[in-house]
Design a protein around this motif. Structure first.
Motif, short mmCIF file in Angstrom:
data_model
loop_
_atom_site.label_atom_id
_atom_site.label_comp_id
_atom_site.label_asym_id
_atom_site.label_seq_id
_atom_site.Cartn_x
_atom_site.Cartn_y
_atom_site.Cartn_z
N PHE A 97 138.54 -64.34 16.32
CA PHE A 97 138.53 -63.09 15.56
C PHE A 97 139.37 -63.23 14.28
O PHE A 97 138.96 -62.80 13.21
CB PHE A 97 139.03 -61.93 16.41
CG PHE A 97 139.18 -60.65 15.65
CD1 PHE A 97 138.06 -59.90 15.32
CD2 PHE A 97 140.43 -60.19 15.26
CE1 PHE A 97 138.18 -58.72 14.60
CE2 PHE A 97 140.57 -59.02 14.55
CZ PHE A 97 139.44 -58.27 14.21
N VAL A 98 140.54 -63.84 14.39
CA VAL A 98 141.40 -64.06 13.22
C VAL A 98 140.69 -64.94 12.20
O VAL A 98 140.71 -64.66 11.00
CB VAL A 98 142.77 -64.66 13.63
CG1 VAL A 98 143.56 -65.11 12.42
CG2 VAL A 98 143.56 -63.64 14.44
N VAL A 99 140.02 -66.00 12.66
CA VAL A 99 139.28 -66.89 11.76
C VAL A 99 138.16 -66.12 11.07
O VAL A 99 137.96 -66.24 9.85
CB VAL A 99 138.72 -68.11 12.52
CG1 VAL A 99 137.75 -68.90 11.66
CG2 VAL A 99 139.86 -69.00 13.01
N ILE A 100 137.43 -65.32 11.82
CA ILE A 100 136.32 -64.55 11.25
C ILE A 100 136.85 -63.53 10.25
O ILE A 100 136.30 -63.38 9.14
CB ILE A 100 135.51 -63.88 12.38
CG1 ILE A 100 134.79 -64.96 13.20
CG2 ILE A 100 134.51 -62.87 11.81
CD1 ILE A 100 134.28 -64.47 14.53
N LEU A 101 137.91 -62.85 10.61
CA LEU A 101 138.52 -61.87 9.70
C LEU A 101 138.98 -62.54 8.41
O LEU A 101 138.72 -62.04 7.31
CB LEU A 101 139.69 -61.16 10.39
CG LEU A 101 140.34 -60.02 9.64
CD1 LEU A 101 139.36 -58.88 9.42
CD2 LEU A 101 141.56 -59.52 10.41
N TYR A 102 139.64 -63.68 8.53
CA TYR A 102 140.10 -64.40 7.35
C TYR A 102 138.92 -64.89 6.51
O TYR A 102 138.97 -64.85 5.28
CB TYR A 102 141.00 -65.58 7.74
CG TYR A 102 141.54 -66.32 6.55
CD1 TYR A 102 142.53 -65.76 5.76
CD2 TYR A 102 141.02 -67.56 6.19
CE1 TYR A 102 143.02 -66.43 4.64
CE2 TYR A 102 141.50 -68.23 5.08
CZ TYR A 102 142.50 -67.66 4.31
OH TYR A 102 142.97 -68.31 3.21
N SER A 103 137.86 -65.33 7.18
CA SER A 103 136.67 -65.77 6.45
C SER A 103 136.07 -64.63 5.65
O SER A 103 135.62 -64.82 4.53
CB SER A 103 135.64 -66.35 7.43
OG SER A 103 136.15 -67.52 8.04
N PHE A 104 136.05 -63.44 6.23
CA PHE A 104 135.55 -62.28 5.48
C PHE A 104 136.51 -61.90 4.36
O PHE A 104 136.08 -61.48 3.28
CB PHE A 104 135.30 -61.09 6.42
CG PHE A 104 133.91 -61.07 6.94
CD1 PHE A 104 132.89 -60.46 6.22
CD2 PHE A 104 133.60 -61.68 8.14
CE1 PHE A 104 131.59 -60.46 6.68
CE2 PHE A 104 132.30 -61.68 8.62
CZ PHE A 104 131.30 -61.07 7.89
N TYR A 105 137.80 -62.06 4.59
CA TYR A 105 138.78 -61.80 3.53
C TYR A 105 138.51 -62.72 2.34
O TYR A 105 138.54 -62.28 1.20
CB TYR A 105 140.19 -62.01 4.08
CG TYR A 105 141.25 -62.07 3.01
CD1 TYR A 105 141.71 -60.91 2.40
CD2 TYR A 105 141.79 -63.30 2.62
CE1 TYR A 105 142.68 -60.97 1.41
CE2 TYR A 105 142.75 -63.37 1.64
CZ TYR A 105 143.20 -62.21 1.03
OH TYR A 105 144.16 -62.27 0.05
#
Length: 161
Positions: A97-105
């Motif tokens: 989830f953190v990786v996905i959130l950062y990718s969207f950031y």
């Protein structure tokens, strides 16, 4: 062996040494990535083998411990499997989830791939395959590309029955 017959102090000590070795291996890879901008295995065979050999020994130890627990003590494999899922998946899902959130950031919170592709990427991340996320080709590097070990661990669990 401890009195409760569930731990071997010598194996725990060996696992600590192996974990430190893997940490050093990953540190060297990350250092090169941060200083030279490339994600490659260590040039030194010593540092490379610190990671590869240690992971190999971890799998050997896992096989031994699983055999002891499941065959010799006649444990219920389904209860064991469910316990392992709840031990591994929550922290992995949080990390993903953190990786996905950062990718969207990094992509200004907008979808840069077709929705079907994005859903397939999410599915793959759920199966411990870590492709790019929403155009972030370095997404798997955020977890040091080590989710492959979780696939191997799942293979151990599937082999239990």
């Amino acid at each position: 062996m401890r009195e409760d017959n569930r731990r071997y102090g010598s194996i725990d000590g060996l696992r600590a040494i192996l974990a430190i070795s893997v940490f050093i291996h990953h540190y060297v890879i990350t250092y090169v990535w941060k200083t030279k901008g490339i994600w490659v295995r260590p040039e030194s065979d010593f540092y490379n083998h610190l990671g590869q050999a240690s992971v190999g020994f971890f799998f050997i130890i896992t096989g031994y411990l699983f055999t002891k627990k499941m065959i010799l003590t006649k444990s219920n494999w389904l209860d064991f499997f469910i316990g392992r899922v709840f031990r591994i998946y929550p922290i992995y899902l949080f990390s993903a989830f953190v990786v996905i959130l950062y990718s969207f950031y990094r992509t200004d919170f907008s979808l840069h791939v077709p929705i079907k592709s994005f859903l397939f990427e999410l599915y793959n991340w759920g199966m411990f395959v870590t492709p790019s996320i929403n155009g972030n080709n370095n997404a798997s590097l955020m977890l040091a590309g080590v989710t492959w070990t979780l696939s191997y661990e799942c293979f151990f669990y599937i082999m239990l029955p």
